[in-house]
Design a protein around this motif. Structure first.
Motif, PDB file in Angstrom:
ATOM      1  N   GLN A  27       0.830  -1.207   0.000  1.00 60.05           N
ATOM      2  CA  GLN A  27       0.000   0.000   0.000  1.00 60.05           C
ATOM      3  C   GLN A  27       0.862   1.253   0.000  1.00 60.05           C
ATOM      4  O   GLN A  27       0.567   2.223  -0.710  1.00 60.05           O
ATOM      5  CB  GLN A  27      -0.930  -0.017   1.214  1.00 60.05           C
ATOM      6  CG  GLN A  27      -2.054  -1.038   1.119  1.00 60.05           C
ATOM      7  CD  GLN A  27      -2.844  -1.168   2.415  1.00 60.05           C
ATOM      8  OE1 GLN A  27      -2.346  -0.860   3.502  1.00 60.05           O
ATOM      9  NE2 GLN A  27      -4.074  -1.628   2.308  1.00 60.05           N
TER      10      GLN A  27
ATOM     11  N   GLU B 207       2.502   1.552  -3.495  1.00 54.85           N
ATOM     12  CA  GLU B 207       1.522   2.012  -4.478  1.00 54.85           C
ATOM     13  C   GLU B 207       1.280   3.513  -4.334  1.00 54.85           C
ATOM     14  O   GLU B 207       1.195   4.254  -5.320  1.00 54.85           O
ATOM     15  CB  GLU B 207       0.209   1.249  -4.295  1.00 54.85           C
ATOM     16  CG  GLU B 207      -0.939   1.724  -5.178  1.00 54.85           C
ATOM     17  CD  GLU B 207      -0.751   1.342  -6.634  1.00 54.85           C
ATOM     18  OE1 GLU B 207      -1.244   2.088  -7.496  1.00 54.85           O
ATOM     19  OE2 GLU B 207      -0.114   0.302  -6.897  1.00 54.85           O
ATOM     20  N   ASP B 208       1.187   3.968  -3.093  1.00 56.51           N
ATOM     21  CA  ASP B 208       0.943   5.369  -2.797  1.00 56.51           C
ATOM     22  C   ASP B 208       2.096   6.248  -3.293  1.00 56.51           C
ATOM     23  O   ASP B 208       1.880   7.323  -3.856  1.00 56.51           O
ATOM     24  CB  ASP B 208       0.762   5.532  -1.291  1.00 56.51           C
ATOM     25  CG  ASP B 208       0.238   6.895  -0.903  1.00 56.51           C
ATOM     26  OD1 ASP B 208      -0.976   7.038  -0.756  1.00 56.51           O
ATOM     27  OD2 ASP B 208       1.051   7.830  -0.742  1.00 56.51           O
TER      28      ASP B 208
ATOM     29  N   PRO C 212       2.635  -1.573  -6.464  1.00 54.65           N
ATOM     30  CA  PRO C 212       2.728  -2.221  -5.155  1.00 54.65           C
ATOM     31  C   PRO C 212       3.915  -3.170  -5.013  1.00 54.65           C
ATOM     32  O   PRO C 212       4.181  -3.675  -3.929  1.00 54.65           O
ATOM     33  CB  PRO C 212       1.413  -3.001  -5.061  1.00 54.65           C
ATOM     34  CG  PRO C 212       1.110  -3.351  -6.490  1.00 54.65           C
ATOM     35  CD  PRO C 212       1.578  -2.168  -7.311  1.00 54.65           C
TER      36      PRO C 212
ATOM     37  N   SER D 150      -4.516   8.479   7.143  1.00 54.42           N
ATOM     38  CA  SER D 150      -5.524   7.910   6.246  1.00 54.42           C
ATOM     39  C   SER D 150      -6.754   8.812   6.161  1.00 54.42           C
ATOM     40  O   SER D 150      -7.342   8.991   5.088  1.00 54.42           O
ATOM     41  CB  SER D 150      -5.931   6.521   6.731  1.00 54.42           C
ATOM     42  OG  SER D 150      -4.832   5.629   6.694  1.00 54.42           O
TER      43      SER D 150
END
Length: 276
Positions: free
Chosen positions: A99, A102-103, A108, A192
């Motif tokens: 994660q 990917e960010d 990923p 988040s």
């Protein structure tokens, strides 16, 4: 001859999806060949660990080594120096690392080039992340921020990735994030949550917020709390009540933050108030 003992401490971080952290002094321990479903990332703080992986390679991991072990890598370890070794490790899940990758990088996939590297800057950052998770007043926003920065450094330097480009400033989104930090400063806020509000990746949110407001969100939030606490203290409020009212985990945490930010403590500020 005195008995050689091993000292081991473990804890988990809720802010990082219940990730396990370990600090250990191993004097006579030997790990049998094994692998992890998670990543095993950490640092050698003292001594030397002998290490073998994929049943082929034996290397020594002296003080200062950074360990970057990918899931599924079979490895073993044993004492590599007379007094053993001391290290810090943490075990983020493959999903948690994916994660973050990917960010930051737009993919990923993470495969480290080597399970052991010499990188003093990454070593220091991993040590800071590890130590911060063990503090009673640790904040989710600060931990998530440091975790992302650490994963970025590790993957960029030792897995050959480069952050994806993101052009332009998301001014309205950044103002919303700033306003939320100002309005809800007494609450526990996660990265988040800020990401969902801003509608951009965590990585680019952190970079753009700092570029516009001079501080990353967790540090900005800390300054909001210092500012609000100062106003309450000058108005004659109790120090412990003030700490709780503005979002500090405890009065001691407020004192520590004041000293680092302002050079004086809340108690000193309180002593400057005029007598009733």
């Amino acid at each position: 001859m005195p008995l050689r003992t091993n000292t081991i401490k473990t804890w988990r971080s809720d802010a990082l999806a219940d990730t396990l952290f370990l600090w250990a002094e191993y004097r006579d321990h030997r790990f049998q060949p094994h692998f992890h479903e998670e990543f095993a990332i950490g640092i050698i703080e003292d001594g030397c660990q002998a290490f073998s992986y994929d049943s082929k390679y034996r290397i020594d991991l002296p003080r200062g080594t950074v360990c970057l072990i990918s899931p599924g890598t079979v490895h073993e370890g044993w004492v590599g120096a007379e007094n053993g070794w001391t290290y810090r490790m943490f075990y983020p899940s493959a999903l948690l690392v994916a994660q973050a990758a990917e960010d930051i990088f737009g993919t990923p996939d993470v495969a480290f080039n080597s399970p052991a590297v010499n990188d003093p800057e990454l070593h220091a950052r991993l040590q800071r992340l590890h130590q911060l998770t063990a503090l009673p007043h640790r904040q989710s926003l600060e931990l998530e921020t440091l975790y992302l920065a650490t994963i970025r450094m590790a993957v960029e330097r030792h897995a050959g990735r480069r952050p994806r480009a993101n052009h332009g400033r998301h001014w309205a989104a950044l103002r919303q994030v700033r306003d939320l930090l100002e309005d809800r400063h007494a609450e526990a806020i996660s990265l988040s949550e800020l990401k969902e509000l801003a509608g951009i990746s965590k990585f680019h949110l952190l970079r753009q917020f700092k570029a516009v407001y001079g501080l990353p969100p967790h540090a900005y939030l800390s300054q909001v709390r210092v500012r609000r606490a100062s106003a309450l203290i000058r108005a004659g409020h109790d120090l412990a009540d003030t700490a709780a009212a503005v979002g500090f985990a405890a009065q001691a945490h407020m004192t520590h933050t004041f000293r680092r930010s302002l050079g004086y403590t809340p108690g000193m500020l309180q002593a400057t108030n005029p007598a009733p």
